[in-house]
Design a protein around this motif. Structure first.
Motif, mmCIF file in Angstrom:
data_model
loop_
_atom_site.group_PDB
_atom_site.id
_atom_site.type_symbol
_atom_site.label_atom_id
_atom_site.label_comp_id
_atom_site.label_asym_id
_atom_site.label_seq_id
_atom_site.Cartn_x
_atom_site.Cartn_y
_atom_site.Cartn_z
ATOM 1 N N SER A 55 38.361 28.493 33.911
ATOM 2 C CA SER A 55 39.339 29.572 33.755
ATOM 3 C C SER A 55 39.432 30.341 35.073
ATOM 4 O O SER A 55 38.565 30.241 35.938
ATOM 5 N N PHE A 56 40.520 31.069 35.216
ATOM 6 C CA PHE A 56 40.785 31.870 36.412
ATOM 7 C C PHE A 56 40.614 33.325 36.030
ATOM 8 O O PHE A 56 41.155 33.771 35.021
ATOM 9 N N GLN A 57 39.831 34.067 36.831
ATOM 10 C CA GLN A 57 39.543 35.463 36.504
ATOM 11 C C GLN A 57 39.864 36.366 37.704
ATOM 12 O O GLN A 57 39.001 36.653 38.520
ATOM 13 N N PRO A 58 41.116 36.836 37.812
ATOM 14 C CA PRO A 58 41.432 37.811 38.852
ATOM 15 C C PRO A 58 40.948 39.201 38.427
ATOM 16 O O PRO A 58 40.947 39.528 37.244
ATOM 17 N N GLU A 59 40.540 39.988 39.410
ATOM 18 C CA GLU A 59 40.007 41.319 39.125
ATOM 19 C C GLU A 59 40.541 42.323 40.143
ATOM 20 O O GLU A 59 40.873 41.953 41.267
ATOM 21 N N VAL A 60 40.601 43.560 39.748
ATOM 22 C CA VAL A 60 40.870 44.665 40.663
ATOM 23 C C VAL A 60 39.797 45.712 40.399
ATOM 24 O O VAL A 60 39.694 46.228 39.284
ATOM 25 N N LEU A 61 38.983 45.989 41.432
ATOM 26 C CA LEU A 61 37.860 46.904 41.293
ATOM 27 C C LEU A 61 37.951 48.025 42.328
ATOM 28 O O LEU A 61 38.357 47.788 43.471
ATOM 29 N N TYR A 62 37.562 49.203 41.917
ATOM 30 C CA TYR A 62 37.372 50.303 42.860
ATOM 31 C C TYR A 62 35.885 50.334 43.164
ATOM 32 O O TYR A 62 35.053 50.454 42.255
ATOM 33 N N VAL A 63 35.521 50.198 44.430
ATOM 34 C CA VAL A 63 34.123 50.191 44.851
ATOM 35 C C VAL A 63 33.887 51.426 45.719
ATOM 36 O O VAL A 63 34.586 51.631 46.709
ATOM 37 N N SER A 64 32.920 52.239 45.342
ATOM 38 C CA SER A 64 32.596 53.453 46.083
ATOM 39 C C SER A 64 31.193 53.324 46.654
ATOM 40 O O SER A 64 30.219 53.190 45.920
ATOM 41 N N ILE A 65 31.126 53.334 47.995
ATOM 42 C CA ILE A 65 29.847 53.236 48.686
ATOM 43 C C ILE A 65 29.840 54.284 49.788
ATOM 44 O O ILE A 65 30.453 54.080 50.835
ATOM 45 N N ASP A 66 29.211 55.400 49.557
ATOM 46 C CA ASP A 66 29.115 56.479 50.540
ATOM 47 C C ASP A 66 30.471 56.735 51.185
ATOM 48 O O ASP A 66 31.345 57.300 50.566
ATOM 49 N N GLU A 67 30.678 56.305 52.422
ATOM 50 C CA GLU A 67 31.953 56.553 53.093
ATOM 51 C C GLU A 67 32.782 55.277 53.249
ATOM 52 O O GLU A 67 33.631 55.185 54.134
ATOM 53 N N LEU A 68 32.543 54.288 52.411
ATOM 54 C CA LEU A 68 33.250 53.005 52.533
ATOM 55 C C LEU A 68 33.916 52.616 51.219
ATOM 56 O O LEU A 68 33.727 51.511 50.723
ATOM 57 N N ASP A 69 34.702 53.495 50.640
ATOM 58 C CA ASP A 69 35.410 53.171 49.408
ATOM 59 C C ASP A 69 36.427 52.073 49.688
ATOM 60 O O ASP A 69 37.046 52.036 50.744
ATOM 61 N N GLN A 70 36.596 51.174 48.705
ATOM 62 C CA GLN A 70 37.564 50.101 48.872
ATOM 63 C C GLN A 70 38.116 49.639 47.532
ATOM 64 O O GLN A 70 37.498 49.829 46.491
ATOM 65 N N ILE A 71 39.294 49.036 47.602
ATOM 66 C CA ILE A 71 39.851 48.292 46.477
ATOM 67 C C ILE A 71 39.422 46.849 46.711
ATOM 68 O O ILE A 71 39.729 46.258 47.747
ATOM 69 N N HIS A 72 38.676 46.308 45.784
ATOM 70 C CA HIS A 72 38.085 44.973 45.906
ATOM 71 C C HIS A 72 38.802 44.048 44.928
ATOM 72 O O HIS A 72 38.924 44.385 43.745
ATOM 73 N N ILE A 73 39.282 42.899 45.413
ATOM 74 C CA ILE A 73 40.072 41.984 44.588
ATOM 75 C C ILE A 73 39.453 40.588 44.603
ATOM 76 O O ILE A 73 39.823 39.742 45.420
ATOM 77 N N PRO A 74 38.486 40.323 43.724
ATOM 78 C CA PRO A 74 37.940 38.974 43.616
ATOM 79 C C PRO A 74 38.910 38.073 42.828
ATOM 80 O O PRO A 74 39.500 38.500 41.834
ATOM 81 N N LEU A 75 39.064 36.851 43.277
ATOM 82 C CA LEU A 75 39.898 35.842 42.610
ATOM 83 C C LEU A 75 38.970 34.704 42.223
ATOM 84 O O LEU A 75 38.796 33.739 42.969
ATOM 85 N N MET A 76 38.350 34.835 41.046
ATOM 86 C CA MET A 76 37.229 33.988 40.680
ATOM 87 C C MET A 76 37.613 32.787 39.825
ATOM 88 O O MET A 76 38.416 32.897 38.893
ATOM 89 N N ALA A 77 37.011 31.654 40.141
ATOM 90 C CA ALA A 77 37.034 30.485 39.265
ATOM 91 C C ALA A 77 35.808 30.638 38.359
ATOM 92 O O ALA A 77 34.713 30.958 38.827
ATOM 93 N N LYS A 78 36.006 30.423 37.062
ATOM 94 C CA LYS A 78 34.932 30.646 36.088
ATOM 95 C C LYS A 78 34.626 29.333 35.376
ATOM 96 O O LYS A 78 35.518 28.723 34.771
ATOM 97 N N PHE A 79 33.369 28.896 35.469
ATOM 98 C CA PHE A 79 32.943 27.627 34.875
ATOM 99 C C PHE A 79 31.840 27.888 33.849
ATOM 100 O O PHE A 79 30.793 28.424 34.208
ATOM 101 N N PRO A 80 32.042 27.498 32.582
ATOM 102 C CA PRO A 80 30.975 27.684 31.593
ATOM 103 C C PRO A 80 29.848 26.666 31.798
ATOM 104 O O PRO A 80 30.100 25.486 31.992
#
Length: 167
Positions: free
Chosen positions: A64-89
């Motif tokens: 399956s294909f698992q796209p994500e949109v994450l807000y990542v907060s790390i001290d002074e390095l906030d980012q929008i993180h977009i993993p485009l994952m292949a998912k294998f059971p």
């Protein structure tokens, strides 16, 4: 930046058509910045958090294909993180995930690029039908220094541990 936002809209728009599930996730990010100049390197680690949403798009029984949109907060390095994952059971409850990841640094300073990319891999374990835990490693490949040839470099990577809920 407009292209990145358009890509997010397209990915989640397409996932709306065939999505088996949507969900929310959150957790802890153990990030590291590695600076390298010639043969000298220094790493700095920070702990932060992430929160976001994902879609799980079934392609076949074994993928399956698992796209994500994450807000990542790390001290002074906030980012929008977009993993485009292949998912294998691997089993009924254990899944392996791998794929590219894009990032948009929200508060990059002078001389720092705002676009990041890398590869990400990890595993997710379904505790119940709706609730899961996960662990992943993101290897940053982008040199975040503006106008830098091969040397010096600044790269950001991270280890994510969290939980999610399928809606």
């Amino acid at each position: 930046m407009k292209k990145l936002l358009l890509s997010i809209v397209i990915v989640f728009g397409m996932s709306n058509l065939n999505a088996q599930s949507f969900g929310l996730k959150a957790g802890v990010d153990f990030a590291s910045l590695k600076s390298k100049v010639e043969s000298f390197s220094v790493s700095v680690s920070e702990t932060g958090f992430y929160i976001g949403a994902f879609a799980d798009i079934g392609v076949s029984e074994s993928f399956s294909f698992q796209p994500e949109v994450l807000y990542v907060s790390i001290d002074e390095l906030d980012q929008i993180h977009i993993p485009l994952m292949a998912k294998f059971p691997v089993t009924e409850k254990l899944n392996i995930l791998a794929g590219p990841a894009l990032g948009l640094l929200l508060d990059s300073g002078d001389g720092i690029k705002s676009f990041n990319y890398g590869i990400e891999a990890g595993a997710a374990y379904d505790i119940t039908e709706k609730f899961f835990i996960e662990a992943r490693y993101n290897l940053g490949l982008a040199n975040l220094l503006e106008d830098a040839p091969n040397d010096p470099s600044l790269k950001m990577s991270g280890f994510f541990i969290g939980a999610g809920y399928k809606l």
